[in-house]
Design a protein around this motif. Sequence first.
Motif, PDB file in Angstrom:
ATOM      1  N   ASN A  38      -2.798  -5.351  -9.539  1.00  0.00           N
ATOM      2  CA  ASN A  38      -3.431  -5.228  -8.448  1.00  0.00           C
ATOM      3  C   ASN A  38      -4.066  -6.944  -8.303  1.00  0.00           C
ATOM      4  O   ASN A  38      -4.495  -7.505  -7.455  1.00  0.00           O
ATOM      5  N   GLY A 221      -7.752   2.653  -5.577  1.00  0.00           N
ATOM      6  CA  GLY A 221      -7.320   3.074  -3.942  1.00  0.00           C
ATOM      7  C   GLY A 221      -6.685   4.189  -3.936  1.00  0.00           C
ATOM      8  O   GLY A 221      -6.577   5.124  -4.971  1.00  0.00           O
ATOM      9  N   LYS A 286      -9.025   0.237   1.839  1.00  0.00           N
ATOM     10  CA  LYS A 286      -7.453   0.640   1.837  1.00  0.00           C
ATOM     11  C   LYS A 286      -7.135   1.694   2.939  1.00  0.00           C
ATOM     12  O   LYS A 286      -5.980   1.662   3.529  1.00  0.00           O
ATOM     13  N   TYR A 347       0.629  -4.265  -2.843  1.00  0.00           N
ATOM     14  CA  TYR A 347       0.409  -4.679  -1.487  1.00  0.00           C
ATOM     15  C   TYR A 347       1.089  -5.951  -0.996  1.00  0.00           C
ATOM     16  O   TYR A 347       1.034  -6.992  -2.003  1.00  0.00           O
ATOM     17  N   ASN A 352      -3.279  -7.820   1.666  1.00  0.00           N
ATOM     18  CA  ASN A 352      -4.186  -8.116   0.734  1.00  0.00           C
ATOM     19  C   ASN A 352      -5.443  -9.101   1.464  1.00  0.00           C
ATOM     20  O   ASN A 352      -6.583  -8.912   1.234  1.00  0.00           O
ATOM     21  N   ILE A 355      -7.674  -6.811   3.381  1.00  0.00           N
ATOM     22  CA  ILE A 355      -8.561  -6.232   2.645  1.00  0.00           C
ATOM     23  C   ILE A 355      -9.643  -6.778   2.073  1.00  0.00           C
ATOM     24  O   ILE A 355     -10.792  -6.630   2.225  1.00  0.00           O
TER      25      ILE A 355
END
Length: 381
Positions: A38, A221, A286, A347, A352, A355
């Motif tokens: 991530n 998440g 998320k 993602y 991204n 978020i």
Amino acid sequence: MLFFRILLVFILIVRVKCVVKISQDCNIPAIYNFGDSNSDTGGISAALYPAGPPTGETYFGIPTGRASDGRLIIDFIADRLGLPYLSAYLNSINANFKYGANFATGGATIRRQNESWFQNGVSPFSLDVQVEQFDQFKSRTTYFYNQAKNESDRSNLPNPDDFSNALYIIDIGQNDLGACFRSLTNPQCIATFPDIMRDFATAVNQLYNNGARAFWIHNTGPFGCLPIATTNHPNPEPGYFDELGCRKDQNDIAIEFNTQLKDKIIQLRTELPYAALTHVDMFAAKHQLISDAKNQGFEDALSYCCGYHKNGVDIWCGNKAIVNGTEISAISCPNPSKFISWDAVHYTEAANYWIANHIVNGSFSDPPVAVSQACRKSYTI
């Protein structure tokens, strides 16, 4: 009456001064990041096999080792702090470590796993290894910085004075859950959490003992909302999926993991007197995006842009395979910005970006501080 007016003015002045103090940003000269895919900006690709196209197609135009079509949340955090994107510690090509380094690698876990990258995509660089790499990085760069004869020799090296003022981001845990779901029952999975939290605390303590003070810690998440978790379930039992279509049991376990993580962070605050530990609720951020996907400009929240995951067959983004005599190419969709999930696990840049914009201002933080103020322990007046 005059006394009360003077008192009121005094209170207003104090409040204004407090607001000014609260709004002051920290001087954050560098970021040191620890985590998994991530936030990996090229570590696992440099160490093992490089990620190929179509990764990177939206922003960079070429694969950069990021598991996305473009930038990650860590990139947008760097933008917010006015810093360059982080070079991966393991990447020796055109790397610049003046403003920090990224020790995250795809597949990394907090707790060491008895698996391998070639078996289940588990990184050999677990959190404890990443912290050891940081220790070596700090020691060696400090040596070469002090040995340098001129500024040009120091151009890609961090100033040793910056380590204590840097921001230390930890974004890891998703793969610990993935390892659980592969081989353990749900109760067995939860039983591993205390050990994982101890390993996490050990890593934070080691960083603290080596000078780290400002920590920005992401929880994990909603695992059960990843498309890879929601596909290939033709006859689910009642209650298997929640109202959003996410796997309820996996999200419940992620919530328990995050509860124990937050408890551990609260404990660390009492044990590390000079540390500022900010807990960031990535699950909530998320989940909010997934819950409101269409209103935020995204298509089906649980679909994905790149890859093929149908009828028990998984072809990962950018690969090809023969399925029932037909070659299937797992190419990307025409417009990744309409999808939250890039490849059923990670993602898209658009997600991204959404978020990142919702966490950097402190909306999902405990204490509720912006990332630019993460060096401050408390805002209590």
